[in-house]
Design an enzyme around this catalytic site. Structure first.
Site, PDB file in Angstrom:
ATOM      1  N   GLN B 196      16.178  58.813  52.916  1.00 48.56           N
ATOM      2  CA  GLN B 196      16.165  57.475  52.326  1.00 48.56           C
ATOM      3  C   GLN B 196      16.293  57.638  50.820  1.00 48.56           C
ATOM      4  OE1 GLN B 196      15.835  54.519  54.540  1.00 48.56           O
ATOM      5  NE2 GLN B 196      16.551  56.214  55.831  1.00 48.56           N
ATOM      6  N   ALA B 237      11.115  46.136  55.297  1.00 46.76           N
ATOM      7  CA  ALA B 237      11.843  47.367  55.622  1.00 46.76           C
ATOM      8  C   ALA B 237      12.956  47.649  54.607  1.00 46.76           C
ATOM      9  CB  ALA B 237      12.414  47.260  57.026  1.00 46.76           C
ATOM     10  N   HIS B 238      13.644  48.756  54.802  1.00 50.45           N
ATOM     11  CA  HIS B 238      14.663  49.197  53.837  1.00 50.45           C
ATOM     12  C   HIS B 238      15.842  48.238  53.751  1.00 50.45           C
ATOM     13  CE1 HIS B 238      16.280  52.159  57.162  1.00 50.45           C
ATOM     14  NE2 HIS B 238      16.095  50.946  57.627  1.00 50.45           N
ATOM     15  N   ASN B 239      16.278  48.057  52.521  1.00 47.29           N
ATOM     16  CA  ASN B 239      17.472  47.256  52.213  1.00 47.29           C
ATOM     17  C   ASN B 239      17.333  45.766  52.518  1.00 47.29           C
ATOM     18  OD1 ASN B 239      18.652  50.210  53.013  1.00 47.29           O
ATOM     19  ND2 ASN B 239      19.722  49.285  51.304  1.00 47.29           N
TER      20      ASN B 239
END
Lengths: 348, 348, 348
Positions: B196, B237-239
């Protein structure tokens, strides 16, 4: 820096393009620079056939080998891309050695290559195997064991006697080895604590997200087996066993003594009751509540969870419920008319 | 200390009462002392018209201007009350300057007026703008940037490279910049970590509750835009992109790459799947599961979420379900009787 | 070490066996060694009558007094077992006294027998009563009060002005006294913080799990009353009152100003809306969403929660929903045939 040819050799893929191309990193398709590798899936490609990118080359599956672009053709592009990405990724900065502000207890064994960051705490009797990175602000209790090459991020708490395997990654804020939730009731309905005397075992290659909690066993141990990956804010109660290579998405909660098999996948916010068995390769839809044991290979969803296909039909029917109500009323009226009419005809 | 007149002038309200009255604080109606300001809503007033209080004066809307009490009459009493309260509120104690037990890395830039508490950690290359309060026990990784006047409460963790805007408030135990949950599968069903490599951007005037987790982007960044307020134990969460001026109540979870528009409101324990778009001003009822993209201005509820009014009808019908079952059985019997009767009459 | 006779005397049970038998610990049935005590419930016994164990003796209810094994016969075996277990359990290691790396503020009062671990922080004006164990890495703000014999585990955060009773246990990662989630809206839909000026009171004999959050009151206080036990990752909002001897299982969330009575039990992942009253001895099924006040003694479940028995019927009916749909269609066809037939007979 690697060359495209080196990478193709490393992962066993077919190269279409100049093997001498230097690769200095990886990136998403739209952001990749001319010295970076990216990847393209058939789904992405079908959505924008005129994709423009500046990447040095793309990792693609055989179905895209016709593209007029430098390609690294492999059977499982995402897995290969992940492996290549790992070559270029570096863990967050941590100065080698033991920081002077860290507190190390007595009889602690730190093997070669262990780094311990500022203001970290390692309790007496703990053993940290070679190459571990214990970031700043980590708190390890007494007699904690950590295997080779594990990454313990800032502000992780691992309490007394817990055992962590090799190459384990634990993210910030997670607590390993808190007391399980066990109480007896006295005659007045007051709760008497049952001391939680067990421990936690985390096996090799497990990753645990941020702000999770994994309670120690009441007796015996709570176990997370090899290769399982756990997202953020997941709660694992005492004496749970999570099998190998499972995926638990964020905010899942598993109640005490429940056992998960291998390759189980649970969507976000799933809850599971205590003392049940979830078979191998079971998949549980997000937000489901699992109240009974589940056999190998089943897909389930809903509160309480039922077979996933049945749940889909239930959802579709549920949306028609207000309509059913109208239909029922209309049918009743028609039956009444029929009854009256028949009454009439019989009266004739 | 302010006078009532000063406060009325400051917020542009109409004063009914002595402008020289000293105001030394604010408080709830039932607890306010004679030198404190309180507020009264029409709803409160209608519930207890004989309200008794000792407050110096009350902030009220124009509909209550007839009350026989010192009043500060404004159009939006709660907003005005909040603004006045901010004048009297003081952040928790923090000694000015850098505490001797804090660990500050290399090349850290601390602007004037920054305070850093005991046992805090600021990683190399970080930049903290003027007036920031970094409380004791905070852990900032390397190259973290924090804008002016932000409050970072004890035991917050902000990992390498994350950027925080001006006047941001982050509460204890929250982790910013943990790894996103991204894995590829190999042919044996083992999970291979996708590194990540992104970061997190928190824009101006955002507030984030306690024990939240905001993951860094896989590539690129996870973004919380201006003015958004996030309650405790929320997982982003990511993005993910959360738009401006949103409200996310406690224990919400947003999956990867989903985008929220502006002024979105989500009730507690809502879950949202990955890769969808939630429009502007969408409101999501508590505990809902959002599985599809949602257009601007929609109100939705349920698992899976449907338009809120439809969900209310579905809930009402669901409670009648066991009754439907009885009705169905009765109707079937009546139909059977009709069929037999008709058979009989045709046999005649 | 105790003798079996001493234990029998201590808990007031009937002993069948040698009172001189030394007991050095307790354990689960299958793991108990010859100098350890274990326990057996009628349920366990009915499942495996040929149980084999090596325990020195078993704590059992009167219904199992016929067993041919050394027995300690008591009316409430689990409660008695818990009490005996507490005699043998020792809290995690903590060196007596104040560790040199701990930071203690000004005017802090530490009574005799208080231990403070490495890298802990106790803010100015705090008072810690005798026998408290403040583990390493704990952060206490200013003016925190903690009663006698409380256990504050590593990395707990208790913010300014919060009050903790006697014999309270708080597990790692929990945050007490974070700001409540209170905002007013201005005319542009921007959120204006309402300063949270209250505090948190935790009464005697409360236990709070890992990574929980308990917000301070907006004004006044948030209260957890005597003897209540809270599992991991539970969120308690501002101005909530949780009554005495309640059980809140993991991942529960209680919204602002809601009041719980005494002996309330909530299953995991329950959510409760704000400003309602939950009566005494109410039990709420796991994953339920409580949207209305609930009277004393009710059992409720579902989203939104309804009486538990009704919810069970609703679940059973819901599974038959797709079937209802078919039945409705079939009945409609039969009605149509009847109508045609009757039309025909009337046409005759």
């Amino acid at each position: 820096m690697k060359t495209l040819g080196e990478l193709a050799h490393l992962v066993g893929g077919t190269l279409k393009g100049d093997p001498q191309t230097p690769i200095r990193g990886i990136n998403a398709l739209e952001n990749a620079r001319p010295d970076e590798l990216s990847f393209l899936t058939p789904k992405h490609y079908s959505q924008r056939k005129d994709f423009r990118c500046r990447a040095a080359a793309l990792v693609v599956p055989p179905s895209l080998e016709h593209l007029d672009y430098p390609l690294l053709i492999v059977d499982n592009p995402l897995a290969i891309f992940a492996r290549i990405a790992q070559l270029f990724a570096t863990p967050p900065f941590l100065a080698p050695g033991i920081h002077t502000t860290a507190h190390i207890g007595e009889n602690v064994r730190l093997e070669p290559g262990v780094s311990v960051g500022p203001l970290a705490h390692i309790g007496s009797g703990s053993q940290i195997a070679q190459g571990c990175r214990i970031y700043g602000g980590v708190y390890l209790g007494c007699d904690v064991q950590i295997g080779e090459g594990s990454l313990i991020y800032p502000r992780v708490t691992i309490l007394d006697g817990c055992q962590i395997g090799n190459r384990v990654i634990i993210h910030s804020g997670t607590v390993i080895g808190s007391d399980g939730f066990g109480f007896a009731q006295d005659e007045l309905g007051r709760h008497i604590k049952i001391p939680q005397m067990g421990t936690v075992h985390i096996d090799d290659d497990v990753e645990i997200g941020a702000n999770c909690t994994i309670d120690r066993g009441a007796f015996g141990k709570t176990t997370i087996q090899e290769g399982t990956k756990i997202d953020n804010m997941v709660h694992i109660a005492h004496n749970v066993v999570v099998g190998k290579h499972c995926i638990l998405v964020a905010q899942v909660g598993i109640s005490g003594s429940t056992r998960l098999g291998h390759h189980v996948i649970m969507g976000g916010q799933v809850g599971v009751v205590d003392h049940i068995e979830i078979g191998n390769r079971v998949r549980v839809g997000a937000k489901s509540g699992v109240a009974r044991s589940v056999k190998d290979g089943e897909d389930i969803s809903g509160i309480p969870a039922v077979p996933h296909k049945e749940w889909l039909r239930m959802c579709a029917s549920a949306r028609r419920l207000p309509h059913f109500r109208d239909e029922l009323r209309q049918m009743k009226e028609r039956i009444e008319r029929l009854e009256k009419a028949l009454q009439g005809s019989e009266d004739d």
